[in-house]
Scaffold this motif. Structure first.
Motif, mmCIF file in Angstrom:
data_model
loop_
_atom_site.group_PDB
_atom_site.id
_atom_site.type_symbol
_atom_site.label_atom_id
_atom_site.label_comp_id
_atom_site.label_asym_id
_atom_site.label_seq_id
_atom_site.Cartn_x
_atom_site.Cartn_y
_atom_site.Cartn_z
ATOM 1 N N LEU A 459 -34.823 -15.060 54.304
ATOM 2 C CA LEU A 459 -35.781 -16.333 55.175
ATOM 3 C C LEU A 459 -37.126 -16.004 54.439
ATOM 4 N N THR A 460 -37.616 -17.015 53.610
ATOM 5 C CA THR A 460 -37.736 -17.158 52.813
ATOM 6 C C THR A 460 -39.288 -18.782 53.277
ATOM 7 N N VAL A 461 -40.582 -18.605 53.080
ATOM 8 C CA VAL A 461 -41.327 -20.118 52.945
ATOM 9 C C VAL A 461 -42.434 -19.776 51.760
ATOM 10 N N ALA A 462 -42.067 -20.667 51.228
ATOM 11 C CA ALA A 462 -43.370 -20.684 49.835
ATOM 12 C C ALA A 462 -43.962 -22.172 49.542
ATOM 13 N N ARG A 463 -44.916 -21.709 50.020
ATOM 14 C CA ARG A 463 -46.605 -23.214 49.351
ATOM 15 C C ARG A 463 -46.267 -23.353 47.483
ATOM 16 N N LYS A 464 -46.046 -24.132 46.863
ATOM 17 C CA LYS A 464 -45.723 -24.568 45.642
ATOM 18 C C LYS A 464 -46.629 -25.602 44.672
ATOM 19 N N SER A 465 -47.057 -25.858 43.595
ATOM 20 C CA SER A 465 -47.678 -26.553 43.479
ATOM 21 C C SER A 465 -47.236 -27.088 41.889
ATOM 22 N N ASN A 494 -42.296 -25.279 50.641
ATOM 23 C CA ASN A 494 -40.713 -25.078 50.895
ATOM 24 C C ASN A 494 -39.943 -23.678 51.448
ATOM 25 N N TYR A 495 -38.775 -24.007 52.219
ATOM 26 C CA TYR A 495 -38.401 -23.637 53.526
ATOM 27 C C TYR A 495 -36.873 -22.826 52.957
ATOM 28 N N TYR A 515 -35.465 -26.493 53.351
ATOM 29 C CA TYR A 515 -36.250 -27.697 53.920
ATOM 30 C C TYR A 515 -37.436 -27.993 52.790
ATOM 31 N N ASN A 516 -38.120 -29.144 52.770
ATOM 32 C CA ASN A 516 -39.229 -28.625 51.483
ATOM 33 C C ASN A 516 -40.074 -30.505 52.008
ATOM 34 N N ASP A 517 -41.458 -29.746 51.945
ATOM 35 C CA ASP A 517 -42.742 -31.129 52.895
ATOM 36 C C ASP A 517 -43.324 -31.397 51.728
ATOM 37 N N ILE A 518 -42.859 -32.228 51.122
ATOM 38 C CA ILE A 518 -44.043 -32.155 49.098
ATOM 39 C C ILE A 518 -45.180 -33.378 50.080
ATOM 40 N N THR A 519 -46.329 -33.454 49.532
ATOM 41 C CA THR A 519 -47.333 -34.371 49.621
ATOM 42 C C THR A 519 -47.913 -34.785 48.597
ATOM 43 N N ASP A 520 -48.988 -35.154 48.110
ATOM 44 C CA ASP A 520 -49.140 -35.638 47.238
ATOM 45 C C ASP A 520 -48.453 -36.053 45.845
ATOM 46 N N MET A 521 -47.161 -36.068 45.886
ATOM 47 C CA MET A 521 -45.880 -36.680 45.266
ATOM 48 C C MET A 521 -46.491 -37.847 44.720
ATOM 49 N N MET A 522 -46.142 -37.308 43.293
ATOM 50 C CA MET A 522 -46.892 -38.323 41.977
ATOM 51 C C MET A 522 -46.294 -39.641 41.565
#
Length: 679
Positions: A459-465, A494-495, A515-522
């Motif tokens: 089980l993983t959670v990652a905040r990526k940029s 990313n979960y 599940y990926n929650d993407i914000t500020d996508m170009m």
């Protein structure tokens, strides 16, 4: 032209293999250049850990995957994207594109500085030991911009005093007209305290023939695909020193030289901006060259700690010619679209990684990355424009064994982008854009439960940029875009939850939900104004809010001692929550299945099938999509003697007319025959 291969010659090669054995003898795992891997410490697993995927040398041989893009298509969660007008074949990973999932060779970043992409069809696989893919949760030791994961091409390392292989191959359409050939040589020696590895390859395609189901249009008749040639040459040299059991120092040099054509658009879509049919481009790349020099070392500081360094210099040379018309002979600069473009990019940098075992249950790693990207371009007769970025990253990763079976991995990185220079020459004016600094903090955590010696659940959670590329900030889009130097960082959380385990000694399953929650996508935004080219103007902006979720399932089963079945399925559901723009290039469903049958000790048969559902090719036009398709491939191989293997096969057996990008159709039924000598 056609290669002078007679029907008799090709038919004889095919018949030699009709009775056959699994392609080549599986490579020894110790042939993997372990210095080039990115490991998560202390988990008891080797790459790919925590939901990743891997293509082995055996699989590259079994499925005849000569380029990286075709090799990655074997894996769940990964889909091939089409070349489009640039004829650049790339992949998406759980919906993230190639700018969001960077490519590395032995942990060294090799993506093009200007646009962050890399044409994976230009990278051959003959010199690779494996391809490792991290998805969603990638080690912070990779460095910045891994918002959707990372792809690491791991090269070979010799283990014997003298070893290698020599391979040759030919290709043809279903009329047995030769249209391609390949040659590869790998030689290695390991003399105890030092080793050396040499890889040479040559892959040439004169073109390909379309499916009989293709419907001709003005820009593309039936038969041979126009302007569909490519030639790729590569040399890969490695020299290593191993003074003792723990320390290793290796100097690597890779030189790739490529050229390619770009088949013209062959669809029937209407350009919604002007109501006219989509206009084909007549493009050729006389040069797609890449040169890399890198040094990797590992030094043990004590029995519990080490320091690893990576230093590199990477050079990319690109020549693009846009011709007046389908004759590919003239370039009239007074028109709007013909030009000759020259890119001369280079990158240099490195990273230092320190690891230490703090206790029997705790391992700590820290790393510092520095990368300097320089992009230089000009059209023929114009002044050179230059852009430069410096990217740094400091990362920490800690693995703690909570119990004998449960590991906790926590990590974080602080990434910073310093824009040093940004220029664009357009309509006789050189613009120097204002530069700025950007930063991002990326924490992540994961739990790994070792269900047995052969599997784990996670089980993983990652905040990526990801930082915007030079192209996204400064490009005028061939007269259709307004640059945006204020473009900012793209982010995602990313979960994932999954399991990989052997149910029995003969059956292995892999399953993951994500599940990926993407914000500020170009995303490109229409500005409601007309550009000087006469086209509606767009601009790249941070407006996208996207959710991406799905499942991945994999199964491998040794049904009998001579029959293995396997495959994987991916479901991907992406939603644009910010506007009506379509999300492109990734199908909702992908299925891959195969069967391997050892008919006799010397004969093997491999069959595979793949299904992709439809995918959109234009974010503003729902009528422009590539229809779903199914492909069937088959290969037979025959072990002539212990070290010599003959093989032959057919791709797209059912001669389907299909495309990864609307209007850019792929090859119809085609045959291949190979011979490999391994020693």
């Amino acid at each position: 032209m056609k290669y002078p291969l007679s029907r008799t010659t090709i038919a004889a090669s095919l018949l030699l293999a009709f009775g056959s054995s699994f392609a080549a003898e599986p490579a020894n795992e110790s042939n993997i250049f372990t210095l080039g891997e990115i490991n998560v410490a202390g988990t008891g697993t080797t790459p790919p850990a925590v939901g990743g995927a891997k293509v082995t040398r055996e699989e590259l041989d079994d499925f005849n995957r000569e380029t990286v893009v075709d090799a990655l298509d074997l894996l769940p969660g990964i889909t091939t994207t089409g070349g489009g007008q640039r004829n650049e074949r790339m992949v998406t990973v759980r919906g993230f594109d190639s700018r969001q999932v960077p490519v590395f060779i032995d942990g060294i970043p090799v993506y093009v500085p200007y646009d962050g992409n890399v044409d994976l069809a230009r990278f051959t696989t003959y010199d690779l030991a494996s391809i490792e893919v991290a998805k969603g949760f990638s080690s912070v030791l990779y460095g910045p911009n891994t918002i959707g994961g990372a792809i690491n091409l791991v090269t070979r390392r010799p283990v014997k005093a003298f070893e290698g292989n020599i391979g040759v191959g030919v290709r043809s359409n279903d009329k047995f007209d030769g249209n391609g050939k390949s040659t590869n040589v790998n030689l290695g020696t390991n003399q105890g305290t030092w080793y050396a590895q040499l890889g040479l390859s040559y892959l040439d395609r004169d073109g390909y023939t379309l499916s009989r189901d293709f419907r001709p249009v003005a820009s593309q008749p039936k038969g041979d695909r126009l302007n569909a040639y490519n030639t790729d040459k590569k040399i890969n040299m490695k020299v290593g020193w191993t003074p003792n059991a723990t320390d290793e120092y290796a100097l690597n040099y890779v030189n790739q030289k490529g050229e390619k054509g770009s088949p013209p658009y062959a669809g029937s879509a209407i350009n919604k901006a002007n109501g006219k049919p989509v206009t084909p481009n007549y493009w050729q790349w006389p040069a797609w060259d890449k040169e890399s020099l890198y040094f990797i070392s590992n030094t043990a500081l004590s029995s519990n700690s080490y320091i690893k360094t990576r230093l590199y210099y990477d050079k990319f040379t690109n020549r693009l010619t846009s011709f007046d018309d389908a004759t590919y002979t003239t370039v009239t600069k007074s028109k709007k679209y013909p030009f000759r473009s020259f890119y001369d990019d280079y990158t240099y940098g490195g990273n230092v990684e320190y690891g230490t075992k703090l206790s029997d249950v705790n391992t700590l790693k820290v790393a510092l990355h520095v990368k300097q990207d320089v992009h230089r371009e000009h059209d023929e007769g114009d002044p050179e424009q230059r852009s430069e970025d410096r990217t740094t990253s400091f990362s920490v990763e800690d693995t703690h064994k909570l119990t004998n079976k449960l590991d906790l991995i926590v990590g974080a990185s602080y990434d910073k982008r310093q824009e040093k220079q940004g220029q664009k020459y357009n309509s006789g004016v050189m613009t120097n854009f204002p530069v700025k600094d950007s930063s991002a903090f990326n924490p992540q955590a994961g739990l790994i439960y070792h269900t047995s010696e052969t599997g784990n659940a996670y089980l993983t959670v990652a905040r990526k940029s990801r930082f915007p590329t030079i192209k996204q900030r400064y490009s005028a889009g061939l007269g259709t875009a307004v640059p945006n130097p204020n473009l900012n960082v793209e982010r995602s959380i990313n979960y994932q939850l999954g399991i990989s385990e052997k149910l029995t000694s003969k059956v292995r399953v892999d399953a993951a939900i994500f599940y990926n929650d993407i914000t500020d996508m170009m995303q490109n935004v229409q500005l409601g104004i007309i550009c000087p080219s006469g086209n509606p103007c767009n601009q790249m902006q941070n407006i996208g809010k996207v959710s991406s979720k799905g499942i991945e399932l994999g199964l491998t089963a040794a049904v009998t001692n001579t029959l293995e079945l396997g495959g994987n399925y991916t479901y991907l559901d992406r939603k644009n929550k910010s506007d009506a723009k379509l999300l492109t290039d990734a199908p909702a469903h992908k299925l891959f299945a195969y069967a391997k049958w050892a008919a006799t000790p010397s004969m093997n048969v491999i069959g595979s099938a793949e299904y992709n559902s439809k995918r959109y090719s234009n974010s503003d036009d729902a009528s422009r999509y590539a229809a779903g398709f199914s492909l069937v491939n088959a290969k037979l191989s025959y072990t002539l003697q212990k070290d010599v293997t003959l093989e032959a096969g057919v791709n797209n057996l059912l001669d389907r007319n299909y495309a990864y990008s609307e209007g850019y159709y792929e090859e119809g039924r085609n045959f291949f025959a190979n011979m490999n000598y391994r020693f």
